[in-house]
Design a protein around this motif. Structure first.
Motif, mmCIF file in Angstrom:
data_model
loop_
_atom_site.group_PDB
_atom_site.id
_atom_site.type_symbol
_atom_site.label_atom_id
_atom_site.label_comp_id
_atom_site.label_asym_id
_atom_site.label_seq_id
_atom_site.Cartn_x
_atom_site.Cartn_y
_atom_site.Cartn_z
ATOM 1 N N GLY A 30 78.512 41.178 78.955
ATOM 2 C CA GLY A 30 78.663 40.092 77.816
ATOM 3 C C GLY A 30 78.583 40.935 76.540
ATOM 4 N N MET A 72 81.031 37.027 81.753
ATOM 5 C CA MET A 72 79.449 36.944 82.332
ATOM 6 C C MET A 72 79.279 36.114 83.512
ATOM 7 S SD MET A 72 76.837 37.496 79.152
ATOM 8 C CE MET A 72 76.920 35.543 78.576
ATOM 9 N N TRP A 73 80.016 35.056 83.541
ATOM 10 C CA TRP A 73 79.717 34.357 84.672
ATOM 11 C C TRP A 73 79.385 34.859 86.138
ATOM 12 C CZ3 TRP A 73 76.884 30.285 83.083
ATOM 13 C CH2 TRP A 73 77.243 29.504 82.225
ATOM 14 N N PRO A 74 80.309 35.397 86.501
ATOM 15 C CA PRO A 74 80.452 35.892 88.034
ATOM 16 C C PRO A 74 79.108 36.738 88.110
ATOM 17 C CG PRO A 74 82.501 36.221 87.038
ATOM 18 C CD PRO A 74 81.650 35.690 85.917
ATOM 19 N N TYR A 75 78.641 37.428 87.138
ATOM 20 C CA TYR A 75 77.413 38.193 87.186
ATOM 21 C C TYR A 75 76.079 37.468 87.286
ATOM 22 C CZ TYR A 75 81.071 41.570 86.749
ATOM 23 O OH TYR A 75 82.334 42.354 86.920
ATOM 24 N N PHE A 76 76.371 36.344 86.936
ATOM 25 C CA PHE A 76 75.044 35.542 87.413
ATOM 26 C C PHE A 76 75.255 34.957 88.504
ATOM 27 C CE2 PHE A 76 75.081 35.148 82.364
ATOM 28 C CZ PHE A 76 73.814 35.554 82.181
ATOM 29 N N GLY A 77 76.200 34.961 89.302
ATOM 30 C CA GLY A 77 76.529 34.343 90.294
ATOM 31 C C GLY A 77 76.665 35.332 91.581
ATOM 32 N N PRO A 87 74.790 40.957 83.747
ATOM 33 C CA PRO A 87 75.588 39.959 82.893
ATOM 34 C C PRO A 87 75.450 40.100 81.461
ATOM 35 C CG PRO A 87 74.046 38.786 84.522
ATOM 36 C CD PRO A 87 73.542 40.175 84.403
ATOM 37 N N THR A 139 77.474 32.388 71.340
ATOM 38 C CA THR A 139 78.366 33.300 72.261
ATOM 39 C C THR A 139 79.818 33.050 72.361
ATOM 40 O OG1 THR A 139 76.393 33.304 73.553
ATOM 41 C CG2 THR A 139 78.226 34.290 74.590
ATOM 42 N N TYR A 199 75.585 39.742 91.885
ATOM 43 C CA TYR A 199 74.337 39.790 91.697
ATOM 44 C C TYR A 199 73.744 41.146 91.955
ATOM 45 C CZ TYR A 199 74.013 38.943 96.590
ATOM 46 O OH TYR A 199 74.017 38.794 98.029
ATOM 47 N N LEU A 226 81.377 34.345 77.359
ATOM 48 C CA LEU A 226 80.839 33.580 78.427
ATOM 49 C C LEU A 226 81.488 33.866 79.759
ATOM 50 C CD1 LEU A 226 79.931 30.342 76.786
ATOM 51 C CD2 LEU A 226 78.369 31.949 77.793
ATOM 52 N N GLU A 227 82.932 33.791 79.681
ATOM 53 C CA GLU A 227 83.804 33.714 80.600
ATOM 54 C C GLU A 227 83.694 34.994 81.535
ATOM 55 O OE1 GLU A 227 85.669 31.467 81.205
ATOM 56 O OE2 GLU A 227 87.234 32.118 82.736
#
Ligand SMILES: *Cc1c(COP(=O)(O)O)cnc(C)c1O
Length: 390
Positions: free
Chosen positions: A252, A23-28, A248, A15, A31, A20-21
């Motif tokens: 991505g 995507m991160w907030p959408y795992f946190g 996320p 990836t 939501y 990755l950068e």
């Protein structure tokens, strides 16, 4: 410990850090359910997912509402083939014939075989020795009863590029729908659903420096391509793919498409240059190696090479500092030699002496040089140890 030199970018890609950068907030904290239209957080995620959908559509000259998110190319291929085959077979002006190629990915072939079990007529066309479809043979095979033709854009083992625009035109002339598995081509070579007459196109996130577990199916709206859905539920994705979108991963894949649109030309130049450098060094050390598949119509980052008389499994075992494979990841655990190579006319012995090399965006000239040197010396010592192997 040194990481092995990765030369298996057709099995999967890392990836991209830029992906990755985003995507991160959408795992946190971001939501909310993208289908929760009744509150602001839900609507904000939905808007971001729609941006991603537009990035994907733009890369293939489609409209964003023609892009359906899936879990990957396997699902997209199943959805396209089973969905279109079943729809057309049961439509009032029924069409019950489907066509594909012998060198397609297993998930295309198995979906086609399922349609055959359901009563449709299936033609699996051979390929020419260079791996390309025989257009005259294809033209003869398409009839007024042909519901669907599925031919991949780029092959996952031998890297050859099929003449998609010509195939699309042949299908269009007879009213057959044209599906292409573009898992290996999306983001690597230019694709255009309009000029290439593509009705359905499968995309995979993890082959294009996006995350695993996400993909997409392009479904043409004008003229309208209709599919019987595989999933039933809340009616998401225009009723074609019920289920909550993995926001996320969708975001991505959108970012991976945006990067590919921007970097495709420079990536391709870099990769073809390194690929040629790798080939030259291997040819210098192993003059009798054979290249499988057309060299001109080919992905810029693929090589598929036969080292006559050298067992490919023994070769891989003797270069543990390299990560590469003999063929597709899905079937490399199987003992059977590659059916793709068999379709090109390779003998079983030659197929068992064949490896796939695929470089990628992060590959360096130094890695190529070290990999070539290791492979050459491994081939030479295997041959020296077994002079009677052939
Ligand atoms: C990898 C691949 C697939 C499967 O894609 P997934 O996203 O892993 O399901 C299908 N077709 C081709 C040509 C591939 O290379």
């Amino acid at each position: 410990m040194n990481m092995p030199i990765y030369l298996d970018y057709q099995a999967t890609t890392p990836t991209d850090p830029r992906v990755l950068e985003v995507m991160w907030p959408y795992f946190g904290e971001l939501y909310a359910n993208p289908h929760s239209a009744e509150h602001a957080p839900g609507r904000a995620i939905e808007a971001r997912v729609e941006e991603a959908r537009t990035e994907i559509a733009t890369l293939i000259n489609a409209e964003s509402r023609e892009v359906v998110f899936t879990s990957g190319a396997t699902e997209a291929n199943n959805m396209a083939i089973l969905g279109a085959g079943r729809f057309r077979a049961s439509a009032p002006k029924s069409r019950t014939h489907v066509i594909t190629l012998a060198t397609e990915h297993k998930c295309v072939l198995e979906s086609m075989l399922q349609l055959q079990r359901e009563g449709l007529t299936l033609d699996i066309l051979p390929v020419q020795p260079d791996g390309l479809v025989d257009l005259a043979l294809l033209e003869q095979a398409i009839t007024e009863d042909t519901a669907l033709v599925s031919i991949m854009a780029a092959n996952n083992e031998i890297g050859v590029l099929q003449p998609i625009a010509e195939i699309g035109a042949l299908c269009q002339a007879k009213g057959a729908w044209f599906h292409t598995d573009a898992a290996q081509a999306f983001g690597k070579i230019p694709l255009d659903v309009a000029t290439q007459h593509i009705d359905l196109m499968s995309i995979s996130g993890h082959k294009v420096y996006g995350p695993k577990g996400i993909g997409a199916l392009y479904v043409r709206r004008r003229p309208r391509i209709r599919l019987q859905p595989l999933f039933f539920g809340g009616g998401q994705e225009r009723g074609l793919r019920s289920g909550t979108l993995p926001s996320p991963l969708c975001i991505g894949l959108g970012e991976a498409a945006r990067i590919a649109a921007h970097d495709m030309t420079t990536d391709a130049k870099h990769l073809s240059h390194l690929r040629d450098r790798l080939l030259q060094q291997l040819q210098a050390g192993v003059p009798d190696l054979r290249i499988n598949g057309a060299m001109a119509e080919r992905l810029p980052h693929n090589l598929n090479l036969t080292f006559p008389g050298v067992d490919a499994q023994a070769l891989l075992a003797s270069v543990p500092e390299l990560a590469l494979s003999t063929g597709s990841a899905c079937s490399s655990a199987a003992v059977d030699p590659s059916y793709v190579l068999a379709a090109l006319g390779l003998s079983e012995a030659d197929a068992r002496s064949t490896i796939r090399l695929a470089i990628g965006r992060p590959t360096t000239a130094d890695e190529v040089d070290r990999a070539a040197a290791r492979l050459v010396s491994a081939v030479q010592s295997l041959r020296a140890a077994r002079p009677a192997a052939e």
